[in-house]
Design an enzyme around this catalytic site. Structure first.
Site, PDB file in Angstrom:
ATOM      1  N   ASP A  33      -4.124  -4.587   6.270  1.00 51.54           N
ATOM      2  CA  ASP A  33      -4.487  -5.524   5.202  1.00 51.54           C
ATOM      3  C   ASP A  33      -3.263  -6.382   4.874  1.00 51.54           C
ATOM      4  O   ASP A  33      -2.159  -5.879   4.696  1.00 51.54           O
ATOM      5  CB  ASP A  33      -4.942  -4.750   3.959  1.00 51.54           C
ATOM      6  CG  ASP A  33      -5.531  -5.643   2.881  1.00 51.54           C
ATOM      7  OD1 ASP A  33      -5.947  -6.777   3.202  1.00 51.54           O
ATOM      8  OD2 ASP A  33      -5.570  -5.214   1.713  1.00 51.54           O
ATOM      9  N   SER A  89       0.866  -1.180   0.000  1.00 51.04           N
ATOM     10  CA  SER A  89       0.000   0.000   0.000  1.00 51.04           C
ATOM     11  C   SER A  89       0.900   1.226   0.000  1.00 51.04           C
ATOM     12  O   SER A  89       1.789   1.332  -0.843  1.00 51.04           O
ATOM     13  CB  SER A  89      -0.957  -0.044   1.198  1.00 51.04           C
ATOM     14  OG  SER A  89      -1.907   0.995   1.110  1.00 51.04           O
ATOM     15  N   HIS A 127      -2.861  -1.151  -3.130  1.00 47.11           N
ATOM     16  CA  HIS A 127      -4.028  -0.294  -2.924  1.00 47.11           C
ATOM     17  C   HIS A 127      -3.886   0.942  -3.812  1.00 47.11           C
ATOM     18  O   HIS A 127      -2.967   1.747  -3.624  1.00 47.11           O
ATOM     19  CB  HIS A 127      -4.126   0.140  -1.457  1.00 47.11           C
ATOM     20  CG  HIS A 127      -4.368  -0.996  -0.522  1.00 47.11           C
ATOM     21  ND1 HIS A 127      -4.056  -0.933   0.818  1.00 47.11           N
ATOM     22  CD2 HIS A 127      -4.888  -2.230  -0.719  1.00 47.11           C
ATOM     23  CE1 HIS A 127      -4.383  -2.073   1.407  1.00 47.11           C
ATOM     24  NE2 HIS A 127      -4.882  -2.883   0.491  1.00 47.11           N
TER      25      HIS A 127
END
Length: 198
Positions: A136, A12, A39
């Site tokens: 995540d 991310s 992401h």
């Protein structure tokens, strides 16, 4: 030691910079498929496949639903879609794309990719958790470890955003905590003539 048949990577915030050290280091003879969730902002095309296609020695693509997973190819999850590994009896592993609700506020979700890949590949999977600003990937990394696979976490001290690798470490999912240079060197050794082992 188990042979590794696929690699999954989650990233991310700060992850693109990390990938820019890892992916161009893969040689033309690299033997394994690499499936990546980053992401990215939804509602617009991702620039990542084009960006890395120019920098990498192996093919880079954004897959379509039901594409069979090929060795020596880098796959980036499309914006707005969960990317999963689908493995039916007697069929080679393929990519499945889904617009199911976000997981951990993200679609694509690292956890979704990792959990499906753990189910498909079991002990033959390597998961890598890179820089990111949320958790995540922690649960998915644990699923890989529980299935007998291996996980690497980026050393949080070297990550622009340490929360994602810290989450994997906190889950007890990281076999090893490595710098990007160490990861790149170890990945680059594994070509079509030398299957990857963990």
């Amino acid at each position: 030691m188990s042979t590794i048949d696929a690699i999954v990577i989650g990233a991310s915030a700060g992850g693109v910079e990390a990938l820019n050290l890892l992916l161009p280091a893969l040689p033309r003879e690299f033997a394994l498929p690499v499936l990546i969730v980053v992401h990215v902002r939804q509602g617009q095309p991702s620039l990542l496949p084009g960006l890395f296609a120019e920098r990498c020695s192996i093919p880079v693509q954004e897959p379509f639903d039901k594409d069979v997973i090929a060795p020596g190819v880098i796959y980036f999850a499309p914006p707005g879609y969960h990317m999963m590994v689908e493995a039916e009896d007697g069929a080679p592993p393929a990519i499945a794309l889904s617009v199911d609700p976000p997981v951990r506020f993200s679609r694509p979700s690292v956890d979704v990719l990792f959990e499906s890949a753990a189910h498909a590949y079991g002990e033959r999977l390597l998961g890598i958790v890179l820089s990111g600003a949320n958790d995540d990937g922690g649960r998915g990394a644990r699923a890989i470890r529980d299935a007998g696979g291996a996980c690497w976490a980026q050393d949080p001290d070297t990550a622009s955003a340490p929360s994602m690798p810290q989450a994997a470490i906190a889950q007890g999912a990281a076999n090893e905590v490595l710098t990007l240079d160490d990861m790149a060197a170890r990945l680059a050794m594994h070509t079509r003539t030398r299957r990857m082992q963990r």
